[in-house]
Design a protein around this motif. Structure first.
Motif, PDB file in Angstrom:
ATOM      1  N   TYR A   1       2.420   0.764  -5.952  1.00 26.89           N
ATOM      2  CA  TYR A   1       3.681   0.480  -5.272  1.00 26.89           C
ATOM      3  C   TYR A   1       4.726   0.163  -6.332  1.00 26.89           C
ATOM      4  O   TYR A   1       4.475  -0.656  -7.218  1.00 26.89           O
ATOM      5  N   PRO A   2       5.879   0.789  -6.295  1.00 26.79           N
ATOM      6  CA  PRO A   2       6.904   0.510  -7.316  1.00 26.79           C
ATOM      7  C   PRO A   2       7.346  -0.960  -7.275  1.00 26.79           C
ATOM      8  O   PRO A   2       7.696  -1.481  -6.219  1.00 26.79           O
TER       9      PRO A   2
ATOM     10  N   ASP B   1       0.848  -1.185   0.000  1.00 25.58           N
ATOM     11  CA  ASP B   1       0.000   0.000   0.000  1.00 25.58           C
ATOM     12  C   ASP B   1       0.890   1.244   0.000  1.00 25.58           C
ATOM     13  O   ASP B   1       2.006   1.210   0.518  1.00 25.58           O
ATOM     14  N   VAL B   2       0.381   2.312  -0.580  1.00 23.24           N
ATOM     15  CA  VAL B   2       1.061   3.609  -0.549  1.00 23.24           C
ATOM     16  C   VAL B   2       0.057   4.620  -0.009  1.00 23.24           C
ATOM     17  O   VAL B   2      -1.038   4.758  -0.552  1.00 23.24           O
TER      18      VAL B   2
ATOM     19  N   CYS C   1      -0.078   0.457   6.975  1.00 20.97           N
ATOM     20  CA  CYS C   1       0.383   1.722   6.415  1.00 20.97           C
ATOM     21  C   CYS C   1      -0.185   2.913   7.200  1.00 20.97           C
ATOM     22  O   CYS C   1       0.515   3.886   7.431  1.00 20.97           O
ATOM     23  N   LEU C   2      -1.437   2.823   7.604  1.00 22.08           N
ATOM     24  CA  LEU C   2      -2.023   3.895   8.412  1.00 22.08           C
ATOM     25  C   LEU C   2      -1.282   4.039   9.737  1.00 22.08           C
ATOM     26  O   LEU C   2      -1.067   5.154  10.222  1.00 22.08           O
TER      27      LEU C   2
ATOM     28  N   ASP D   1       4.097   7.086   2.219  1.00 21.31           N
ATOM     29  CA  ASP D   1       4.462   5.899   2.987  1.00 21.31           C
ATOM     30  C   ASP D   1       4.308   4.681   2.098  1.00 21.31           C
ATOM     31  O   ASP D   1       3.247   4.468   1.506  1.00 21.31           O
ATOM     32  N   PHE D   2       5.364   3.896   1.999  1.00 16.95           N
ATOM     33  CA  PHE D   2       5.395   2.678   1.209  1.00 16.95           C
ATOM     34  C   PHE D   2       5.390   1.503   2.185  1.00 16.95           C
ATOM     35  O   PHE D   2       6.336   1.328   2.944  1.00 16.95           O
ATOM     36  N   CYS D   3       4.317   0.710   2.178  1.00 20.04           N
ATOM     37  CA  CYS D   3       4.145  -0.356   3.171  1.00 20.04           C
ATOM     38  C   CYS D   3       3.958  -1.711   2.489  1.00 20.04           C
ATOM     39  O   CYS D   3       3.255  -1.808   1.486  1.00 20.04           O
TER      40      CYS D   3
END
Length: 146
Positions: A51-52, A27-28, A137-138, A122-124
């Motif tokens: 997401y990359p 998730d982003v 991610c939150l 944020d990259f999760c």
């Protein structure tokens, strides 16, 4: 015969590698650092950014804080990485992602003009579902990005 053995071995290897593949949930989250009620621009595509792939394959997660301008034409310009964790990989991916964003005016009543913004990405990774990854991610957005 030798050629057949090589092809069979390759086919078996491909099957075993593909059977080892597992789903990775990612998730982003996009957070305005200094949100204002006077914003002129909003992202044209309000969907969650993708997401990359390079980061996901490497198992890299983290965050980046970026300052940038949105031109009077709705283009992202002058991107500055204020902070990122881990430094190089997340910063590079965040800049690349942000460069592709297009912006549209929030209201037709306001004349489009340059706007300065600061956001956090944020990259999760992780969890057993996309929902669980989003929850992670939150939680991450509440931690320091330094």
């Amino acid at each position: 015969m030798n050629k057949f053995v090589m092809i069979s071995a390759f086919a078996l290897m491909s099957l075993s590698i593909s059977s080892l593949a597992k789903t990775i949930y990612a998730d982003v989250q996009v957070t305005d650092i200094i949100p204002t009620s006077h914003t002129i621009w909003q992202r044209e595509n309000q969907n969650t950014p993708k997401y990359p792939i390079k980061l996901a394959r490497s198992g890299i997660r983290g965050c980046a804080v970026l300052a940038f301008n949105i031109s009077a034409m709705g283009k992202t310009e002058n991107i500055e990485v204020i902070n990122s964790l881990p430094k190089k990989s997340i910063a590079k991916s965040a800049r690349k992602m942000l460069k592709k964003w297009h912006w549209v005016p929030v209201s037709s009543q306001q004349k489009p003009r340059l706007e300065k913004r600061t956001i956090r990405l944020d990259f999760c990774l992780g969890g057993k579902s996309i929902e669980q990854s989003q929850q992670y991610c939150l939680q991450q957005t509440k931690l320091a990005c330094s």
